[in-house]
Design a protein around this motif. Structure first.
Motif, PDB file in Angstrom:
ATOM      1  N   VAL A  63      55.346  17.562  44.115  1.00  0.00           N
ATOM      2  CA  VAL A  63      56.495  16.688  44.313  1.00  0.00           C
ATOM      3  C   VAL A  63      57.815  17.378  43.972  1.00  0.00           C
ATOM      4  O   VAL A  63      58.844  17.090  44.572  1.00  0.00           O
ATOM      5  CB  VAL A  63      56.323  15.392  43.486  1.00  0.00           C
ATOM      6  CG1 VAL A  63      57.577  14.530  43.561  1.00  0.00           C
ATOM      7  CG2 VAL A  63      55.126  14.608  43.985  1.00  0.00           C
ATOM      8  N   ILE A  64      57.799  18.315  43.022  1.00  0.00           N
ATOM      9  CA  ILE A  64      59.056  18.932  42.576  1.00  0.00           C
ATOM     10  C   ILE A  64      59.755  19.691  43.697  1.00  0.00           C
ATOM     11  O   ILE A  64      60.981  19.759  43.751  1.00  0.00           O
ATOM     12  CB  ILE A  64      58.792  19.868  41.367  1.00  0.00           C
ATOM     13  CG1 ILE A  64      60.099  20.251  40.676  1.00  0.00           C
ATOM     14  CG2 ILE A  64      58.036  21.120  41.799  1.00  0.00           C
ATOM     15  CD1 ILE A  64      60.812  19.105  40.029  1.00  0.00           C
ATOM     16  N   ILE A  67      61.787  17.350  46.052  1.00  0.00           N
ATOM     17  CA  ILE A  67      62.868  16.741  45.277  1.00  0.00           C
ATOM     18  C   ILE A  67      64.031  17.721  45.146  1.00  0.00           C
ATOM     19  O   ILE A  67      65.192  17.388  45.425  1.00  0.00           O
ATOM     20  CB  ILE A  67      62.370  16.309  43.886  1.00  0.00           C
ATOM     21  CG1 ILE A  67      61.429  15.108  44.011  1.00  0.00           C
ATOM     22  CG2 ILE A  67      63.548  15.956  42.980  1.00  0.00           C
ATOM     23  CD1 ILE A  67      60.812  14.687  42.699  1.00  0.00           C
ATOM     24  N   SER A 221      66.191  11.175  43.639  1.00  0.00           N
ATOM     25  CA  SER A 221      65.529   9.950  43.209  1.00  0.00           C
ATOM     26  C   SER A 221      64.719   9.323  44.349  1.00  0.00           C
ATOM     27  O   SER A 221      63.560   8.922  44.170  1.00  0.00           O
ATOM     28  CB  SER A 221      66.566   8.956  42.692  1.00  0.00           C
ATOM     29  OG  SER A 221      65.959   7.783  42.211  1.00  0.00           O
ATOM     30  N   TYR A 224      61.609  11.403  45.206  1.00  0.00           N
ATOM     31  CA  TYR A 224      60.514  11.199  44.243  1.00  0.00           C
ATOM     32  C   TYR A 224      59.804   9.878  44.521  1.00  0.00           C
ATOM     33  O   TYR A 224      58.567   9.814  44.537  1.00  0.00           O
ATOM     34  CB  TYR A 224      61.039  11.198  42.806  1.00  0.00           C
ATOM     35  CG  TYR A 224      59.952  10.817  41.814  1.00  0.00           C
ATOM     36  CD1 TYR A 224      58.994  11.738  41.424  1.00  0.00           C
ATOM     37  CD2 TYR A 224      59.877   9.513  41.321  1.00  0.00           C
ATOM     38  CE1 TYR A 224      57.980  11.383  40.553  1.00  0.00           C
ATOM     39  CE2 TYR A 224      58.863   9.146  40.449  1.00  0.00           C
ATOM     40  CZ  TYR A 224      57.920  10.085  40.063  1.00  0.00           C
ATOM     41  OH  TYR A 224      56.906   9.722  39.219  1.00  0.00           O
ATOM     42  N   CYS A 227      57.699  10.150  47.768  1.00  0.00           N
ATOM     43  CA  CYS A 227      56.554  11.054  47.648  1.00  0.00           C
ATOM     44  C   CYS A 227      55.503  10.541  46.671  1.00  0.00           C
ATOM     45  O   CYS A 227      54.307  10.729  46.878  1.00  0.00           O
ATOM     46  CB  CYS A 227      57.026  12.447  47.204  1.00  0.00           C
ATOM     47  SG  CYS A 227      58.017  13.330  48.418  1.00  0.00           S
ATOM     48  N   ALA A 228      55.945   9.905  45.590  1.00  0.00           N
ATOM     49  CA  ALA A 228      55.009   9.471  44.552  1.00  0.00           C
ATOM     50  C   ALA A 228      54.437   8.082  44.818  1.00  0.00           C
ATOM     51  O   ALA A 228      53.389   7.736  44.258  1.00  0.00           O
ATOM     52  CB  ALA A 228      55.698   9.486  43.189  1.00  0.00           C
ATOM     53  N   ALA A 242      62.718   4.671  40.591  1.00  0.00           N
ATOM     54  CA  ALA A 242      63.244   5.771  41.408  1.00  0.00           C
ATOM     55  C   ALA A 242      63.821   5.255  42.719  1.00  0.00           C
ATOM     56  O   ALA A 242      64.907   5.678  43.136  1.00  0.00           O
ATOM     57  CB  ALA A 242      62.140   6.788  41.683  1.00  0.00           C
TER      58      ALA A 242
END
Length: 501
Positions: A63-64, A67, A221, A224, A227-228, A242
């Motif tokens: 995920v990073i 972002i 934000s 994230y 994706c999450a 988020a």
């Protein structure tokens, strides 16, 4: 005396021509970024074993990247307008190469996440900057002609990446998936230092610090949350916070930039009807096209129980379909315009999705390879035409801002594609976590039907793009004072948001 001065003397050298050099740099850049995104997903199971985690425990690594990529994109237009494009591109390539080597040398998961974030920061500037240099130089007709050549490495990159990644992981280790970027990146930097000329936008752009911070925070934000969401659950506090925080920051960013004379993102460009419509079609159209590219490996490995190599060999044929269509798109675009091509391509995608929806656990690999080839044929009528259509009625002086806004839109589309697919699979499986092997075949069939519906409605809307074919200066921009060169690039980036377990 510099190396450039020595090379500039003597017999004519095609590498002195920036209209040759920048397409080469563009191919280097896109190839490396696409391969990195595609090849990294192959290494995740090996990474999980290395750090004694489940694949779900590697969310930070996955995920990073999007972002950080999303946070940097808003700054790319200002960097290009304020500074030398050559310097920005080479610094981005050098940083990306360094981060790749550091990822391979990471000693623990925390280091890997930090270095992966550094990769995302560099990639966020590479894509829009290289694209903006291209849009500044070539007329629309030249872009279409050149794209028939430059699309080849861009399509081969995601096709060969899974096979290359699997081979490196099996023969060596997961570290070589990252090390593979280093020689390509070094070659690109050296080539650029020797042959890439200065490309400066003669515009004193003021730094809109408030706009950049608000845009970067909103993008980070929202990325994230998107994706999450499917993995952690849309109702979890972190995801809700988020998404709500990102939406609020986005509203503030829009309000600020519409009231600023020199905003970080020139949102007023969306007042142009064709640019606005093309961006919308590009955003939604990426969901069925890229969603299928994410769903097929899941289907092959989880519903049919095949290995990663079989999955990669089945999806490989899509690239050849795109290459075939691109040879015809250049001619058709000048005759019929973007609407019929993009609309027809997306309607074709909907038909192929219906074919995929008939597949089950016993469907053969060659049947799936045929369907993937047909999908590529239809996708080829979507990618580059929608990018060209978005720039048709804009002033070339707005190319950097248009490229940045287009990249923002595409990045959201790339994130939404696997999100839609994973959400459908999770809902059908009855579990609150990942779509895993417990997802029945009917769940995958339902996902293909959802993608077909999205492609159908987007295709019908795409016909409203009409038949306008040329930019206002299409016939008068081939002068010797052009400061940058390039070719229209495909928008296809590898999906890094999720990976099958």
């Amino acid at each position: 005396m510099s190396v450039h001065d020595v090379l500039s003397r003597g017999t004519p050298n095609p590498l002195r021509n920036q209209r040759v050099v920048i397409p080469i740099m563009s191919v280097f850049t896109i190839f490396m970024v696409i391969v990195d995104g595609s090849i990294t997903t192959v290494a995740l199971p090996s990474l999980a074993r290395q750090f004694h985690l489940s694949p779900a425990g590697l969310d930070g690594v996955v995920v990073i990247y999007p972002i950080c990529l999303g946070m940097v994109i808003p700054t790319s237009a200002w960097l290009l307008e304020r500074h030398d494009g050559r310097r920005v591109l080479l610094l981005g390539l050098a940083l990306f190469t360094l981060a790749s080597g550091l990822c391979g040398a990471a000693e623990n998961l925390q280091q890997l996440i930090v270095f992966r974030a550094l990769q995302g920061l560099a990639a966020g500037a590479l894509m829009p900057v290289s694209q903006a240099l291209i849009f500044r130089t070539f007329t629309q007709h030249e872009q279409i002609r050149l794209s028939r050549i430059t699309i080849i490495p861009q399509q081969l990159a995601p096709a060969i990446a899974p096979l290359l990644g699997g081979s490196l992981v099996v023969a060596f280790s997961w570290r070589w998936v990252f090390y593979a970027n280093v020689p390509v990146g070094l070659a690109a930097v050296v080539f650029g230092l020797l042959f890439l000329g200065e490309h400066r936008e003669h515009r004193a752009a003021r730094l809109d610090l408030a706009g950049l911070l608000l845009s970067a925070a909103a993008m980070g934000s929202l990325m994230y949350g998107v994706c999450a969401g499917p993995d952690h659950g849309w109702a979890t506090p972190a995801v809700i916070s988020a998404l709500m925080g990102g939406a609020a920051l986005l509203g503030l960013a829009i309000r600020h930039q519409l009231r600023t004379d020199q905003p970080a993102l020139r949102l007023r460009l969306f007042a142009d009807r064709l640019f606005r419509k093309a961006c919308l079609v590009g955003l939604v159209g990426l969901i069925p096209t890229m969603g299928t590219m994410f769903l097929i490996p899941l289907f092959l490995q989880q519903a049919q129980g095949r290995d990663a190599f079989a999955s990669g060999s089945a999806t490989f044929t899509e690239a050849f379909g795109v290459l075939l269509t691109m040879q015809a798109v250049g001619v058709l675009y000048q005759r019929v315009g973007p609407g019929p091509i993009i609309g027809g391509g997306l309607l074709g995608v909907a038909v192929v999705e219906l074919l995929f929806a008939t597949c089950d656990a016993d469907t053969g690999l060659w049947t799936l390879r045929l369907y993937m080839f047909l999908l590529g044929v239809m996708m080829g009528a979507f990618f580059i035409p929608v990018t060209l259509a978005s720039l048709t009625t804009l002033d070339r002086a707005d190319s950097a801002q248009a490229a940045t806004l287009g990249t923002v839109v595409r990045q959201f589309g790339m994130a939404l594609a696997p999100t839609v697919v994973t959400t459908v699979l999770v809902l059908d499986s009855g579990h609150g976590g990942h779509a895993d092997i417990s997802t029945p075949v009917a769940g995958y069939q339902k996902a293909f039907l959802v993608l077909a519906a999205i492609a159908l409605f987007t295709g019908l809307y795409a016909f409203s793009l009409g038949r306008q074919r040329r930019m206002p200066e299409a016939e008068s921009t081939g002068t010797a004072n052009v400061h940058a060169a390039g070719a229209a690039q495909g928008v296809r980036q590898a999906l890094t948001a999720r990976t099958p377990e």
